[in-house]
Design a protein around this motif. Structure first.
Motif, mmCIF file in Angstrom:
data_model
loop_
_atom_site.group_PDB
_atom_site.id
_atom_site.type_symbol
_atom_site.label_atom_id
_atom_site.label_comp_id
_atom_site.label_asym_id
_atom_site.label_seq_id
_atom_site.Cartn_x
_atom_site.Cartn_y
_atom_site.Cartn_z
ATOM 1 N N GLN A 206 -74.078 -26.232 -64.109
ATOM 2 C CA GLN A 206 -72.641 -26.485 -64.045
ATOM 3 C C GLN A 206 -72.346 -27.698 -63.168
ATOM 4 O O GLN A 206 -72.965 -27.892 -62.123
ATOM 5 C CB GLN A 206 -71.914 -25.257 -63.494
ATOM 6 N N ASP A 207 -71.401 -28.539 -63.593
ATOM 7 C CA ASP A 207 -70.933 -29.735 -62.888
ATOM 8 C C ASP A 207 -71.907 -30.910 -62.946
ATOM 9 O O ASP A 207 -71.631 -31.966 -62.369
ATOM 10 C CB ASP A 207 -70.618 -29.436 -61.413
ATOM 11 N N THR A 212 -73.295 -37.989 -61.556
ATOM 12 C CA THR A 212 -73.407 -37.101 -60.398
ATOM 13 C C THR A 212 -74.809 -37.168 -59.800
ATOM 14 O O THR A 212 -75.794 -37.374 -60.497
ATOM 15 C CB THR A 212 -73.100 -35.634 -60.772
ATOM 16 N N SER A 251 -70.436 -30.739 -53.696
ATOM 17 C CA SER A 251 -69.336 -30.089 -54.420
ATOM 18 C C SER A 251 -69.333 -28.597 -54.125
ATOM 19 O O SER A 251 -70.338 -28.014 -53.769
ATOM 20 C CB SER A 251 -69.500 -30.321 -55.932
#
Length: 252
Positions: A206-207, A212, A251
């Motif tokens: 996830q993310d 990133t 995050s």
């Protein structure tokens, strides 16, 4: 042009040469931290793919050390004086020190590279210099074989120390592409993690979106280095792909 003018120009040229030489030597012996990376004009002619500054600096260190090894071996084979090996080592070590100290801000982490290349340079010099001295003073094979074994043990000891002091089972990378349940991650050359630079496919979490920064768990493969196996953490989106693999703000 008169004789006086010729002599004056010669003297001026010699003075300019020595001033530049002294400035160059001073820069090598006392490198000042640079705010900009080297241009790598010569190196980029032989590199087909795009590399970050960190990778190019690491590649330069590798090439310098490899050239030093071949030249040292050649000097030993032609049975030159040990002083030649000393002179070659001083040049190689000074240049390695210059690269690491002057451009340390452009390494992801310069300390492991400094320790690694300083140490293996010293070990290599001891191996070649010691062998050359033993061969000069002894015709028996036993001292030479004993010394080679001692050098081998020293290398293994340093390897164990370096792995214990700087080694880790994780590294950082930048997500470059998302494809179904997989992501392609760009990883810097990381000597502490024993991972080669390049692109690796790992399972998506996830993310994990393009840009990133992610923390990657490594799987150690004997004699082939470590490879990323899965993503451990995801950090906020990086502003520029392939420019940094250091984590930003984590995050939630």
């Amino acid at each position: 042009m008169g004789v006086d003018d010729v002599l004056y120009n010669i003297g001026e040229g010699v003075e300019l040469f020595w001033s530049k030489l002294l400035l160059f030597i001073s820069g090598i012996l006392q490198p000042r931290r640079s705010d900009s990376p080297p241009n790598f004009r010569f190196l980029k002619k032989f590199v087909r793919k795009e590399l970050t500054v960190h990778e190019l600096l690491s590649l330069r260190l590798q090439l310098v050390f490899i050239v030093y090894l071949f030249l040292s071996l050649a000097l030993v084979l032609v049975r030159v004086s040990v002083l030649a090996l000393v002179f070659l080592f001083v040049i190689e070590f000074s240049y390695i020190r210059y690269i690491v100290n002057k451009y340390r801000d452009f390494f992801v982490d310069s300390e492991p590279y400094r320790v690694f290349y300083y140490s293996i340079s010293l070990l290599s010099f001891a191996a070649f210099g010691g062998y050359s001295l033993l061969r000069s003073f002894s015709r028996s094979l036993y001292p030479i074989i004993t010394y080679i074994v001692a050098v081998f043990v020293a290398v293994l000891t340093f390897r164990a120390y370096f792995k214990r002091r700087y080694g880790r089972d994780y590294t950082y990378g930048v997500v470059e592409e998302v494809k179904n349940d997989l992501v392609r991650v760009f990883v810097h050359d990381d000597i502490a993690a024993n991972v080669k630079p390049g692109y690796y496919w790992v399972e998506r979490v996830q993310d994990a979106e393009p840009g990133t920064v992610v923390k990657l768990l490594l799987e150690d493969r004997k004699l082939r280095g470590a490879v990323p196996s899965r993503i451990l953490e995801v950090y906020l989106r990086d502003q520029s792909s392939q420019t940094s693999s250091e984590p930003k703000n984590e995050s939630e």
